[in-house]
Design an enzyme around this catalytic site. Structure first.
Site, PDB file in Angstrom:
ATOM      1  N   GLU A  50       0.823  -1.221   0.000  1.00  0.00           N
ATOM      2  CA  GLU A  50       0.000   0.000   0.000  1.00  0.00           C
ATOM      3  C   GLU A  50       0.852   1.263   0.000  1.00  0.00           C
ATOM      4  O   GLU A  50       0.450   2.293  -0.547  1.00  0.00           O
ATOM      5  CB  GLU A  50      -0.942   0.029   1.215  1.00  0.00           C
ATOM      6  CG  GLU A  50      -2.067  -0.983   1.161  1.00  0.00           C
ATOM      7  CD  GLU A  50      -1.710  -2.307   1.820  1.00  0.00           C
ATOM      8  OE1 GLU A  50      -0.509  -2.549   2.084  1.00  0.00           O
ATOM      9  OE2 GLU A  50      -2.630  -3.104   2.069  1.00  0.00           O
ATOM     10  N   PHE A 112     -11.707  -6.238  14.520  1.00  0.00           N
ATOM     11  CA  PHE A 112     -10.615  -6.767  13.709  1.00  0.00           C
ATOM     12  C   PHE A 112     -10.233  -5.760  12.617  1.00  0.00           C
ATOM     13  O   PHE A 112     -11.103  -5.272  11.893  1.00  0.00           O
ATOM     14  CB  PHE A 112     -11.041  -8.102  13.082  1.00  0.00           C
ATOM     15  CG  PHE A 112     -10.005  -8.669  12.151  1.00  0.00           C
ATOM     16  CD1 PHE A 112      -8.772  -9.085  12.633  1.00  0.00           C
ATOM     17  CD2 PHE A 112     -10.247  -8.761  10.791  1.00  0.00           C
ATOM     18  CE1 PHE A 112      -7.802  -9.596  11.777  1.00  0.00           C
ATOM     19  CE2 PHE A 112      -9.286  -9.270   9.920  1.00  0.00           C
ATOM     20  CZ  PHE A 112      -8.061  -9.690  10.423  1.00  0.00           C
ATOM     21  N   MET A 479      24.499   8.800   1.519  1.00  0.00           N
ATOM     22  CA  MET A 479      24.486  10.153   2.081  1.00  0.00           C
ATOM     23  C   MET A 479      24.825  10.133   3.568  1.00  0.00           C
ATOM     24  O   MET A 479      25.560  10.993   4.061  1.00  0.00           O
ATOM     25  CB  MET A 479      23.119  10.810   1.854  1.00  0.00           C
ATOM     26  CG  MET A 479      23.105  12.293   2.168  1.00  0.00           C
ATOM     27  SD  MET A 479      24.280  13.206   1.155  1.00  0.00           S
ATOM     28  CE  MET A 479      23.215  13.860  -0.117  1.00  0.00           C
TER      29      MET A 479
END
Lengths: 566, 163
Positions: A50, A112, A479
């Site tokens: 997602e 749930f 970096m």
């Protein structure tokens, strides 16, 4: 016509001009997916995570200027979107995120996969809605899109309980929306604009300092016109890259921590800074106390909170940058008699800037034996199409891309500027490619960031999205390693990623193509090969391990205190 | 410097937490906060007391205005508003202190709203400074419990918030 909530939601998306959504099914959005099964007007792309779906919606929005849409189920599905939402929020990207929620009767009962996603995302959304009644759904969707794209854009979350998706009502989509508490100020104040142009024409050392607001506000053309009329030098933030052609002689390139020497020197010695859609981020200003000590500052922004937040401002103009800049252009035209004198006054300023450019150009030392990452980026620029879209992850490769790729058009660089999200590049490129199937889309990543959402190669292959994935592999979190090298006595604490990943095999495992090299002489050949392939490709370049991004303004130092060689 | 700010908001769930999280997320402090519906349907009014220098107050006001549910923000600092606060104070009152408590209540035009052989419960209203003053006098007598509402404020003069 009566419809259920799930169908109404899809009809609303269609009415808003949405053609592609990025979503992941689950128990609380299964009704939406059931409707999607036969809903032919919207393309659904299933990412593998997602978070990636949300970044893809963000990339879609940045590349197109439209509102990106992501769908996730409740609980873990919803929480996985948070990084994507925060990324979009920090860079003011218009997005609508639809999350499923447990039925209204169970909200608050620890059901749930229940989570208070409105509460969790409150600090990183422009606004959010919990839909409690199917009769309110259409109006809420209209409001969500309006809020996401108007004023200073941003992500808006709509939390949709399962019972609301099932409930039926008459579908009526409102034509317009009126929110009494939300009236963004889009029109720049005429007197302020007149004053600003008057001040600008009195300056001797002006700089236009341009941020992502110009890209988001589709005002690149107006900005370029203004800069050319005034022959004023232009420097941009990372987010502003592409809003002014970098191949123009008046372009100073990027400013700030890894900006061009000439840009930072010009800011320091300027007597007039015109900030357009930029927010004086700490990566740009360096030490605030010594920032642009001689300059008067005019600040144009649609968001009044950005003005005077970090630096003093002599003249604020609140308004849509496109509106303000086009009015400024008209005002400049009215004062034609002052142009010649102004241009003459700027001559020594241009000479000084040219001197800085010549003295310390942004450059690197080429090597015959090791691939320099900057060289790969230069080659990518040379060999890519003019309208190619480039996304990046976050870190050294991001800054090298900003320094060496050269962006001449808006919406061609997609990069997480404000939040600095590793794992952003690949899914953002996926979103851009879904929007523009025929354009060349390249993502430039490090070996660290790309592994944060590498699973999305599967989505690229499944959906025939031919994104070219360039990995600059130095086996380091580069970096952070650079900071450890410069400021922590080379104590490389947990920044070394020694495990040799075979990126070619990885690409092949997903059904994509992969190429890899460590030889400078093979760089061009591999880029050409990769670009020629019809599908998604990984191009791995094993680069110089301890190469640094230079120049650099150390954190907390002044802009003119640049480390040029280290 | 202390500021009293009125925030007119849509009367919708979650608005209070949006305002509160704006303050907590930016490290601004809230001294007191009251919220209740107004005469206008669908609109609530918050009164916030906060402090900060000019720049912080400017940011607070701008950030509040930026919230989608905020209709109007009014800063009353320059004496443009009248403020009131209510306190309920439970104070020990036995033997000679009972008379002293009554005297203080009388002077401050407060009210006794509950009595026991050992205590008085007092309702006091006034501007926050007056509440501070009565508490200062009651505290040595044995202050057992205290609840304050925080300030509510309204603009001076005949005009409403719309002008």
């Amino acid at each position: 016509m009566k419809m259920n909530g799930a169908r109404i939601m899809l009809e609303c998306l269609k009415r808003e001009g949405v053609d592609t959504v990025f979503g992941y099914p689950g128990g609380t959005v299964i009704n939406i997916y059931d409707e999607l099964f036969s809903f032919k007007d919207i393309r659904h792309i299933l990412p593998r995570h997602e978070q990636a779906g949300t970044h893809a919606a963000d990339g879609y929005a940045r590349a197109t200027g439209k509102v990106g849409v992501a769908i996730a189920t409740s609980g873990p599905g919803a929480t996985n979107t948070v990084t994507g939402i925060a990324t979009a929020y920090m860079d003011s990207i218009p997005m609508v995120i639809i999350t499923g929620q447990v039925p209204t009767a169970l909200i608050g009962n620890d059901a749930f996969q229940e989570v208070d996603i409105i509460g969790i995302t409150r600090p990183c959304t422009k606004h959010s809605f919990l839909v409690k009644d199917v009769n309110e759904l259409a109006t809420i969707m209209k409001k969500a899109f309006y809020i996401a794209r108007s004023g200073r854009p941003g992500p808006v979350l709509v939390d949709l309980p399962k019972d609301v998706q099932i409930a039926q009502t008459e579908f009526v989509y409102p034509e317009t929306v009126d929110i009494r508490s939300y009236k963004p100020n889009l029109v720049g104040h005429s007197r302020q604009i007149e004053k600003a142009v008057g001040m600008m024409l009195e300056a001797s050392r002006p700089v236009l300092y341009v941020g992502g607001g110009v890209v988001l506000g589709n005002a690149a053309e107006e900005l370029t016109t203004l800069a050319r009329k005034l022959t004023a030098p232009v420097t941009t933030t990372l987010m502003g890259l592409g809003s002014y052609p970098e191949n123009d002689p008046n372009s100073l390139g990027m400013l700030g921590m890894h900006g061009a020497y000439c840009a930072n020197m010009a800011m320091t010695h300027s007597d007039m800074i015109v900030a357009v859609g930029a927010r004086f981020d700490d990566r740009v200003t360096g030490k605030i106390a010594t920032f642009a000590p001689h300059a008067k500052i005019i600040h144009i922004d649609v968001d009044p909170t950005s003005i005077k937040k970090n630096v003093r401002v002599d003249l604020p103009i609140v308004g849509d940058v496109k509106d303000v800049l086009s009015k400024m252009n008209k005002q400049v035209d009215k004062l034609k008699d002052k142009h010649a004198e102004f241009a003459a006054r700027l001559t020594p300023w241009h000479e000084e800037i040219a001197g800085w450019k010549a003295k310390h150009p942004t450059s690197y030392k080429q090597s015959a034996t090791t691939i320099k990452p900057q060289f790969v980026i230069q080659k990518l620029r040379e060999l890519s199409n003019e309208d190619a879209i480039v996304s990046t992850d976050v870190g050294q490769h991001q800054m090298w891309t900003a320094q060496f790729f050269q962006f001449n058009r808006p919406r061609t660089l997609l990069s997480s500027g404000g939040l600095g999200t590793m794992g952003y590049g690949l899914p953002a490129a996926m979103g851009a490619q879904a929007a523009f199937p025929d354009r060349q889309v390249i993502t430039i990543c490090g070996d660290g960031g790309v592994q944060m959402n590498i699973q999305e190669i599967a989505t690229l292959v499944q959906n025939r999205l031919p994104v070219k994935i360039v990995i600059l592999n130095n086996n380091f979190l580069g970096m952070v390693r650079q900071w450890q090298e410069l400021f922590f006595d080379k104590r490389y604490s947990s920044t070394c990623m020694e495990l040799p990943v075979d990126f070619v095999k990885l690409a092949e495992a997903y059904g994509a193509k992969g190429f890899s090299t460590s030889k400078p002489g093979e760089v061009e050949k591999i880029i050409k090969q990769g670009f020629k392939e019809p599908g998604p490709v990984i191009m791995e370049f094993k680069v110089a391990r301890e190469e640094k991004v230079l120049p650099m303004v150390p954190a907390g130092a002044s802009l003119n205190e640049m480390v040029l060689n280290a | 410097m202390q500021h009293t700010i009125s925030v007119l908001v849509e009367n919708e769930f979650g608005v209070l937490s949006r305002v509160a999280s704006l303050f907590s997320g930016r490290g601004f402090n809230i001294d007191s906060l009251t919220v209740a519906p107004t005469n206008e349907e669908g609109m609530s009014r918050m009164t916030l007391v906060t402090r900060g220098d000019e720049n912080i107050l400017e940011q607070i006001t701008k950030q509040l205005n930026k919230l989608i549910d905020v209709i109007k923000v009014i800063d009353f600092t320059e004496g443009g508003g009248v403020e009131r606060e209510m306190a309920l104070v439970k104070v020990a009152a036995e033997d000679q202190s009972r008379a002293e408590v009554l005297r203080i209540v009388d002077i401050f035009r407060a009210k006794i709203i509950d009595v026991t052989p050992k205590s008085y419960t007092i309702e006091a209203t006034g501007n926050p400074a007056k509440i501070d003053a009565i508490l200062e006098l009651l505290r040595p007598l044995g202050l057992k419990e205290l609840v304050r509402t925080g300030a509510v404020a309204i603009g001076r003069g005949s005009k409403g918030w719309k002008g």
